[in-house]
Design an enzyme around this catalytic site. Structure first.
Site, PDB file in Angstrom:
ATOM      1  NE  ARG A   1      -4.198  -1.537   0.060  1.00  0.00           N
ATOM      2  CZ  ARG A   1      -4.248  -2.580  -0.754  1.00  0.00           C
ATOM      3  NH1 ARG A   1      -3.225  -2.842  -1.554  1.00  0.00           N
ATOM      4  NH2 ARG A   1      -5.302  -3.360  -0.793  1.00  0.00           N
TER       5      ARG A   1
ATOM      6  CG  HIS B   1      -2.943  -0.113  -7.539  1.00  0.00           C
ATOM      7  ND1 HIS B   1      -3.406   0.568  -6.441  1.00  0.00           N
ATOM      8  CD2 HIS B   1      -2.979  -1.429  -7.191  1.00  0.00           C
ATOM      9  CE1 HIS B   1      -3.719  -0.284  -5.470  1.00  0.00           C
ATOM     10  NE2 HIS B   1      -3.461  -1.510  -5.915  1.00  0.00           N
TER      11      HIS B   1
END
Length: 315
Positions: free
Chosen positions: A230, A278
């Site tokens: 993250r 991502h």
């Protein structure tokens, strides 16, 4: 009939979801989250990405929430999400395989200096060095920080690729071919051995901001860094400092605190950095539907399911 409501990918892709679930579980009643005539009381399961705040709480007969992604922060960000309901993270073989593929590519990219080649290509330069690479995969130790379902799979793949592999987790783990460390007391020894650090930790109150300059400075110098966990795990100013003073020779970054990464971020222009949007692990809709069916069937039969979100642990 069991009813599933889906909010994933927008209305345009709902017919694809419906067709996939019809193939894998024909008896499932699949509904469009955006359908203005959706009977909220009929919904028993929800497969979602960023559900509208308060909507899950309006479904009185909901049994479980399935995340379309590995993370669940897009669900728990809703102040009204029903705390009594199980949330199941996305899993399955394709999810794990894609993550392992990405990390292996990233490790080799740093080992063979792909960021330098990328810059040279943009400048139309033939960037050969006078000597060939001196470090081989068998001489390189990769540290995987986070040994959950994805981290363990990644570590095993790196072992198969010929790397020396270490792992670190909050609690003790055992993985064939991997030297495992645990807890705060095991972190320094883990870091000191690493030529490349892979961060695959979940985001929790304990892990947020865990990658500081002091952590990076404990790695072998210079080291590589890969973040597929993250964005909030990394203190960006500390990462830039480590890159600028050659504590790190390069980084591959797939996740960021703000996505898309703002145009003003200095990471875009930082030498030695490869940025991806991502995409480290994006299983196909077919794979996600198949996994979701397995979860729903297990829950309907009163069986335990893997990847159950634990609010106390934060993942």
């Amino acid at each position: 009939m069991v009813c599933l409501a889906i909010k994933a990918g927008g209305r345009a892709v709902f017919p694809e979801w419906k067709a996939l679930f019809a193939e894998f579980m024909p008896q499932l009643d699949v509904r469009d989250w955006y359908d203005p005539h959706l009977d909220l009381a009929a919904v028993q399961y929800a497969l979602v990405w960023e559900p509208d705040p308060g909507r899950l709480a309006q479904m009185p007969n909901l049994k479980a929430v399935l995340s379309v992604a590995v993370g669940v922060d897009h669900i728990t960000a809703d102040p009204a999400w029903p705390r009594h309901l199980p949330i199941i993270r996305m899993g399955g073989e394709e999810t794990a395989t894609q993550m392992a593929d990405y990390v292996q590519w990233a490790v080799f990219s740093l080992l063979r200096e792909a960021p330098r080649w990328h810059v040279a290509q943009q400048e139309r330069k033939w960037a050969r060095r006078g000597t060939p690479p001196t470090r081989l995969s068998t001489q390189t130790r990769v540290g995987v920080m986070g040994l959950g379902s994805l981290g363990a799979h990644v570590a095993q793949r790196l072992v198969q690729a010929g790397f020396q592999v270490s792992g670190w987790a909050r609690h003790e783990k055992r993985i064939d071919g991997v030297i495992c460390h645990a807890g705060q007391e095991g972190l320094p020894a883990f870091l000191r051995a690493c030529d490349t650090l892979v961060c695959l930790l979940p985001e929790t109150a304990e892990t947020r901001g865990i990658i500081t300059y002091d952590v990076l400075a404990q790695l072998k110098k210079p080291s590589g860094f890969i973040n597929v966990g993250r964005g909030a795990l990394v203190v960006e100013a500390d990462l830039l400092r480590a890159l600028q003073d050659n504590t790190l020779h390069g980084a591959v970054l797939d996740v960021f605190p703000t996505e898309p990464l703002p145009e003003t971020s200095p990471l875009w222009q930082q030498p030695g950095v490869l940025i991806t949007p991502h995409v480290a692990s994006e299983a196909s809709r077919a794979a996600r539907a198949r996994y979701s069916v397995s979860v729903i069937q297990a829950l309907e039969q009163g069986q335990d399911v893997p990847l159950l979100y634990d609010p106390d642990r934060g993942y």
